[in-house]
Design an enzyme around this catalytic site. Sequence first.
Site, short mmCIF file in Angstrom:
data_model
loop_
_atom_site.label_atom_id
_atom_site.label_comp_id
_atom_site.label_asym_id
_atom_site.label_seq_id
_atom_site.Cartn_x
_atom_site.Cartn_y
_atom_site.Cartn_z
N GLN A 1 -4.13 36.46 11.27
CA GLN A 1 -3.34 35.43 11.97
C GLN A 1 -2.74 34.45 10.96
OE1 GLN A 1 -6.99 35.11 14.12
NE2 GLN A 1 -5.89 35.10 16.07
N HIS B 1 -2.19 43.95 11.43
CA HIS B 1 -1.42 44.02 10.20
C HIS B 1 -0.66 45.34 10.21
CE1 HIS B 1 -4.32 41.22 7.76
NE2 HIS B 1 -3.71 40.64 8.75
N THR B 2 0.65 45.28 10.05
CA THR B 2 1.47 46.48 10.01
C THR B 2 1.74 46.86 8.56
OG1 THR B 2 2.53 45.88 12.10
CG2 THR B 2 3.62 47.55 10.76
N ASP C 1 1.73 36.80 11.65
CA ASP C 1 2.82 37.79 11.53
C ASP C 1 3.68 37.56 10.29
OD1 ASP C 1 2.14 38.79 14.22
OD2 ASP C 1 3.10 36.95 14.93
N GLU C 2 3.08 36.99 9.23
CA GLU C 2 3.86 36.70 8.03
C GLU C 2 4.08 37.92 7.14
OE1 GLU C 2 1.38 32.99 8.99
OE2 GLU C 2 0.95 35.13 8.71
N ARG D 1 -24.85 30.15 20.60
CA ARG D 1 -26.05 30.88 20.16
C ARG D 1 -26.53 31.91 21.18
NH1 ARG D 1 -26.42 25.62 19.25
NH2 ARG D 1 -27.93 25.25 20.92
N ARG E 1 4.71 42.05 22.20
CA ARG E 1 5.48 40.92 22.71
C ARG E 1 6.58 40.49 21.73
NH1 ARG E 1 1.13 36.46 24.67
NH2 ARG E 1 0.05 37.14 22.77
N GLY F 1 -0.30 42.25 5.77
CA GLY F 1 -0.71 43.63 5.59
C GLY F 1 -0.02 44.30 4.43
#
EC number: 6.3.4.4
Length: 423
Positions: free
Chosen positions: A223, A42-43, A14-15, A144, A302, A18
């Site tokens: 992430q 990604h916003t 969330d850094e 596998r 959330r 995007g």
Amino acid sequence: MEKVDVLLGLQWGDEGKGKIVDVLTPHYDIVARFQGGPNAGHTLEFNGEKYVLRSIPSGIFQGEKTNVIGNGVVLDPLLFKEEAEALARSGHDLTKRLVISRKAHLIMPTHRLLDAANEMAKGSGKIGTTGKGIGPTYTDKVSRNGLRVGDLEHGFEEAYSVAKERHLRILNSLNYPTDKLADLEERWMEATKYLRKFEFVDSEFLINGALLSGKKVLAEGAQGSLLDIDFGSYPFVTSSNTICAGCCTGLGVAPRNVGDVYGIFKAYCTRVGAGPFPTELFDETGDKLCELGREFGSVTGRKRRCGWIDLVALRYTIMLNGVTKLIMMKSDVMDLFPTIKACVAYEIDGKETRNFPFHLTEGVTPVYKELPGWQQSMTNVVSEADFPKEFSDYIAFLEKELGVGIAIVSVGPDREQTIIRQA
């Protein structure tokens, strides 16, 4: 021969990757996702509209760029279809600008059920997954037993049936209900037909061929580095390698062909769901960070946990990724704080350390350095020359602590609110 530049998050996700990938993409011919699945979003804000991209690379809004879903990604055809159709309704047709690796693994309907069943079985030890089936899909990949995008081209029905029966046996052993599977499976199968509209490629040849021909490639991570399966705050991590090494395995790129590594971090720190968070704030300051930063998950909705910036963790992820350029996001969120704190070390069992420990337990106490805030709005700042002195001092402090220059500073959600520094 060109090299692949990598863009990735240095915290718990969330850094703001995007937005920045959308800023950087005009300089690249190809944008490629190399790991993760639809559990992370990604916003982006583009032409006044807000979009949440979960599986589709963020370069999709930039003209004729080629967008690649790499082999390290796990793909849910149903969620992909929903995402792609929403973009198409907004005038962004992806079929000519997005290709998918044959080696990317498919998230099956039963993977979602397995995700929920596994969480339920853990009781109080649950780690708070998004329930999208990511973990079980990567489990099948490693054991596998996975189903891949390329299987849709031949032998799909038999491979799907075998995998489904194996999953049902596990679900039955966990006494988990499967009454909703039929409806989910019907919609999922319909979505696989939609997926076939896109070109399936051997993305490792596409990427390396592009580099040989002089094209520029940007690899986009999902992430954050502190969620890496090997180096994150285990077991509260994701199921893939979110660090730079994941680009090599998730796209088929040799380590020597990696160029610049852009590391993104917020001017503070957030985390979604369970897991240790040394600098987390439980007071009005934490609530204020959440409110001003609009810290709610783009996929799950959330509320994110908020805290002061953690330089111990940042130094760790900068080292792991070989970061060459730093990008600081959401500087404007800190505008109103008279004092800003930065964690420069941890105290563990009475001893101070600047190294990230094996366990991030409740016994970790952050050691803070206080800096004066700038207490004025940054949202309309257009150049480094307009920075308040306190903000310039804050950047200089971070660069000294982290050992890498901050190349880009974001002062708002819009693409225009991005300052390229001359450092």
